[in-house]
Every structure is written in C-alpha cells, then in structure tokens.
Design an enzyme around this catalytic site. Sequence first.
Site, mmCIF file in Angstrom:
data_model
loop_
_atom_site.group_PDB
_atom_site.id
_atom_site.type_symbol
_atom_site.label_atom_id
_atom_site.label_comp_id
_atom_site.label_asym_id
_atom_site.label_seq_id
_atom_site.Cartn_x
_atom_site.Cartn_y
_atom_site.Cartn_z
ATOM 1 N N GLU A 54 -11.266 -5.875 -8.490
ATOM 2 C CA GLU A 54 -12.531 -6.231 -7.853
ATOM 3 C C GLU A 54 -13.357 -7.225 -8.666
ATOM 4 O O GLU A 54 -14.482 -7.540 -8.298
ATOM 5 C CB GLU A 54 -13.355 -4.959 -7.585
ATOM 6 C CG GLU A 54 -12.720 -4.065 -6.535
ATOM 7 C CD GLU A 54 -13.521 -2.811 -6.228
ATOM 8 O OE1 GLU A 54 -14.421 -2.432 -7.024
ATOM 9 O OE2 GLU A 54 -13.243 -2.204 -5.184
ATOM 10 N N GLU A 73 -15.216 7.465 -2.875
ATOM 11 C CA GLU A 73 -15.791 6.471 -3.778
ATOM 12 C C GLU A 73 -14.784 5.374 -4.106
ATOM 13 O O GLU A 73 -15.107 4.192 -4.086
ATOM 14 C CB GLU A 73 -16.284 7.150 -5.065
ATOM 15 C CG GLU A 73 -16.852 6.209 -6.097
ATOM 16 C CD GLU A 73 -18.180 5.586 -5.698
ATOM 17 O OE1 GLU A 73 -18.541 4.559 -6.302
ATOM 18 O OE2 GLU A 73 -18.861 6.100 -4.804
ATOM 19 N N VAL A 132 -4.345 1.728 -5.156
ATOM 20 C CA VAL A 132 -2.906 1.827 -5.357
ATOM 21 C C VAL A 132 -2.498 0.622 -6.201
ATOM 22 O O VAL A 132 -2.864 -0.520 -5.883
ATOM 23 C CB VAL A 132 -2.147 1.830 -4.008
ATOM 24 C CG1 VAL A 132 -0.641 1.838 -4.236
ATOM 25 C CG2 VAL A 132 -2.570 3.023 -3.162
ATOM 26 N N GLY A 148 3.188 3.037 1.837
ATOM 27 C CA GLY A 148 2.598 4.140 2.576
ATOM 28 C C GLY A 148 1.743 5.070 1.734
ATOM 29 O O GLY A 148 1.291 6.107 2.215
ATOM 30 N N ILE A 149 1.497 4.701 0.483
ATOM 31 C CA ILE A 149 0.745 5.574 -0.420
ATOM 32 C C ILE A 149 -0.724 5.667 -0.026
ATOM 33 O O ILE A 149 -1.297 6.758 0.020
ATOM 34 C CB ILE A 149 0.911 5.107 -1.883
ATOM 35 C CG1 ILE A 149 2.381 5.254 -2.301
ATOM 36 C CG2 ILE A 149 -0.010 5.885 -2.819
ATOM 37 C CD1 ILE A 149 2.730 4.620 -3.628
ATOM 38 N N GLY A 150 -1.352 4.544 0.285
ATOM 39 C CA GLY A 150 -2.756 4.556 0.697
ATOM 40 C C GLY A 150 -2.955 5.388 1.944
ATOM 41 O O GLY A 150 -3.883 6.207 2.026
ATOM 42 N N ASN A 169 -12.448 -8.044 0.957
ATOM 43 C CA ASN A 169 -11.143 -7.392 0.864
ATOM 44 C C ASN A 169 -10.532 -7.233 2.260
ATOM 45 O O ASN A 169 -10.455 -6.142 2.816
ATOM 46 C CB ASN A 169 -11.276 -6.038 0.157
ATOM 47 C CG ASN A 169 -9.944 -5.484 -0.269
ATOM 48 O OD1 ASN A 169 -8.892 -5.894 0.211
ATOM 49 N ND2 ASN A 169 -9.983 -4.522 -1.176
ATOM 50 N N ARG A 195 -7.487 -7.405 3.356
ATOM 51 C CA ARG A 195 -6.306 -6.553 3.460
ATOM 52 C C ARG A 195 -6.719 -5.085 3.658
ATOM 53 O O ARG A 195 -6.179 -4.393 4.512
ATOM 54 C CB ARG A 195 -5.429 -6.706 2.220
ATOM 55 C CG ARG A 195 -4.170 -5.895 2.279
ATOM 56 C CD ARG A 195 -3.276 -6.145 1.091
ATOM 57 N NE ARG A 195 -2.098 -5.287 1.207
ATOM 58 C CZ ARG A 195 -1.130 -5.264 0.349
ATOM 59 N NH1 ARG A 195 -1.155 -6.060 -0.698
ATOM 60 N NH2 ARG A 195 -0.098 -4.467 0.517
ATOM 61 N N TYR A 244 -7.723 -0.216 7.012
ATOM 62 C CA TYR A 244 -8.594 0.870 7.456
ATOM 63 C C TYR A 244 -8.804 0.829 8.971
ATOM 64 O O TYR A 244 -8.796 1.863 9.637
ATOM 65 C CB TYR A 244 -9.940 0.826 6.734
ATOM 66 C CG TYR A 244 -9.834 1.090 5.249
ATOM 67 C CD1 TYR A 244 -9.026 2.106 4.743
ATOM 68 C CD2 TYR A 244 -10.545 0.319 4.342
ATOM 69 C CE1 TYR A 244 -8.937 2.346 3.386
ATOM 70 C CE2 TYR A 244 -10.458 0.555 2.977
ATOM 71 C CZ TYR A 244 -9.651 1.566 2.502
ATOM 72 O OH TYR A 244 -9.555 1.813 1.159
#
Length: 160
Positions: free
Chosen positions: A28, A85, A89, A97-99, A126, A128, A133
């Site tokens: 970030e 918060e 990954v 597929g972790i997120g 962001n 992506r 989401y």
Amino acid sequence: MKSLKIRSAVATDVGAILSFIQDLAEFEKLSHEVVATEEKLRATLFGPRPVAEVLIAEWEGKPAGFALFFHSYSTFLAKPGIYLEDLFVRTQYRSLGIGEAMLKALANLARERSCGRLEWSVLDWNERALKFYRGLGAKPMSEWTVQRMTEEVFTKLADS
C-alpha cells in the site's frame, strides 16, 4: 492437490502477523506508517483484553495470508458486526482462492456470532481488490465517507 488451511492465530504467530502487516504496508506504499512491534501485537491481540482476532492462511504449511478483524456494533440492527481491518495474501499465493476462502471463513464466523454485517474499507486505487470483492457480492458504500482522528488529534480533543 495443494492444501489450504485457515486457522485462528495464536500468540506464537506474532512474528508472522507482523511480517504480513509489513508486507501489506509495502504493497500500500505505507511502510513509513508501521510502528507495530511483536510486543505490541502480543499485548493487543493475545493479552488480557484482546481487541482483535486474526486468521492465518497456510498454503502447503507455509504462511500465505492473514485477515485481522474485530467486532463492531450496529445500533440500527441491534447486532454485532465484524469489521475486517486487513486482508492480505502474499504475491506468490494470489489467484489460488486464498482470499475468497478467508472471506468465507469470516462469513461463517459472522453467521455463527449472529452478526448483521461484515464490513471493510478498500483503497480506491486497488482495482483488483475492488473487482474481487464485488465479484463476491460486496457493495460499495459510496454515500459514506470514512473519518479518522489520529492519536495526536484525539488526545488534543480529550485534553481540551
């Protein structure tokens, strides 16, 4: 088949949690703002009054991502909520597929805890993450603007 495990963090994970926080801050472009230490994390996450919880994602036994969250409360719903918060990954584990698995784990926790909301903020650049989401059904709350007081500011207010 590769294996993914999502588990609740324990006190011995503070080093990994700090590493995830530092990696997230670098992504970030906010590394200069990180003042977290293992000692602070141990006290606030695993001390006598924990203020947040952490899920750790392990891919093939290696730490791949984390989700740090805490409870909020909706007066309109008269129900608790979960505020995410941070969800991060590591680059080499993205698109596996972790997120999504971590968000599913949080959705299950929200349901088990009778929450009315699962919320989080995303940096507007962001794309992506925003696309990811929205693909899961999240809706932007564009009519709301986040407000923040830093410690210096709220201390000044408290002392006035």
